[in-house]
Design an enzyme around this catalytic site. Sequence first.
Site, short mmCIF file in Angstrom:
data_model
loop_
_atom_site.label_atom_id
_atom_site.label_comp_id
_atom_site.label_asym_id
_atom_site.label_seq_id
_atom_site.Cartn_x
_atom_site.Cartn_y
_atom_site.Cartn_z
N GLN A 75 1.56 -1.01 -5.70
CA GLN A 75 2.43 -1.01 -6.87
C GLN A 75 1.83 -1.85 -8.01
O GLN A 75 2.52 -2.58 -8.72
CB GLN A 75 3.81 -1.53 -6.50
CG GLN A 75 4.68 -0.51 -5.78
CD GLN A 75 5.05 0.68 -6.67
OE1 GLN A 75 5.16 0.56 -7.88
NE2 GLN A 75 5.24 1.84 -6.04
N SER A 76 0.54 -1.70 -8.23
CA SER A 76 -0.17 -2.48 -9.23
C SER A 76 0.27 -2.14 -10.66
O SER A 76 0.15 -1.00 -11.11
CB SER A 76 -1.68 -2.23 -9.10
OG SER A 76 -2.37 -2.78 -10.20
#
Length: 337
Positions: A75-76
Amino acid sequence: MDLSLFPRIALGHFPTPLEPMGNLTALLGGPRLWVKRDDCTGLSSGGNKTRKLEYLMAEAVATRADVVITQGATQSNHARQTAAAAAKLGMKCHILLEDRTGSTDADYTDNGNVLLNRLHGATVERHAGGTNMQQQMEQVAERLRGNGANPYVVPGGGSTPLGALGYVNAAIELVGQAAARGLKIDYLVHATGSAGTQAGLVAGLHGLNSDIQLLGIGTRAPKEKQEAMVYDLACRTAEHLRMRGGVPREMVVANCDYVGPGYGIPTPGMVEAVELLARTEGLLLDPVYSGKGMAGLIDLIRKGRFKTTDNVVFLHTGGSVALFGYGEAFGLKGSQG
């Protein structure tokens, strides 16, 4: 400390707002709380990486790159903003995502930032936790060069001396905003991870001879390692700026008591902080960085770390898109009404 010497491409909306958090201040009984809204940088829902990408993507353009490669956790926020920047500049983007949590929840693995990566046109490949991601990016770059492309590799978080210039600039911006409204900032608190944001702020505040005390709330590494990473990058950033004497080691302070079980893994403090800010200030934090950063700040206030008369600014680094991958942590997954 002349930032005009370094090429920069306008990607965001600056200056970002500096706003009081009156309801939270009253609820916690002080200190006087403020928020620097770097969640409002504009690029693909905003976030702190936009400031770094303005310098990094300028270098990519200068090298005539046609594809940008970067990496991050599933979930960068950095990956999402890099994909958006590449799209804006007419480049392709390839993202390597590392599994740092072990979650197999479909919302976590395919919603939130992952969905937006693909919406921006990026291609995505996945790797197991513990993979040497820099090495993997270099292998991808070599393969693309063999196919006739001209790739530009952006390290995770954009945390290089060049990328950190974005937060040298943010320090200048914040000090100017405070001066314009006659505000004396005592503390600046933020989430610290890949080190670029804190390193840039350290170099910037030192270059300005500011007496603002900077506190990073760690989201991944133990204190000793986190501070070492930040100090190393702050020194290299100062060198890049040709600042004499580097930066004082005592300026680098990280409190890493709020990481919990690990990077990206929810904690009760994070859940409380996200819900509290949503319901008192109408602000959406993220579950990985700003949520844990705010959890640390709230706990330190409760422990009497600050005086009630202090002005404390919280740097909101953005990332609320990731909340869509964490519904279960808030008891909201599949809920009705």
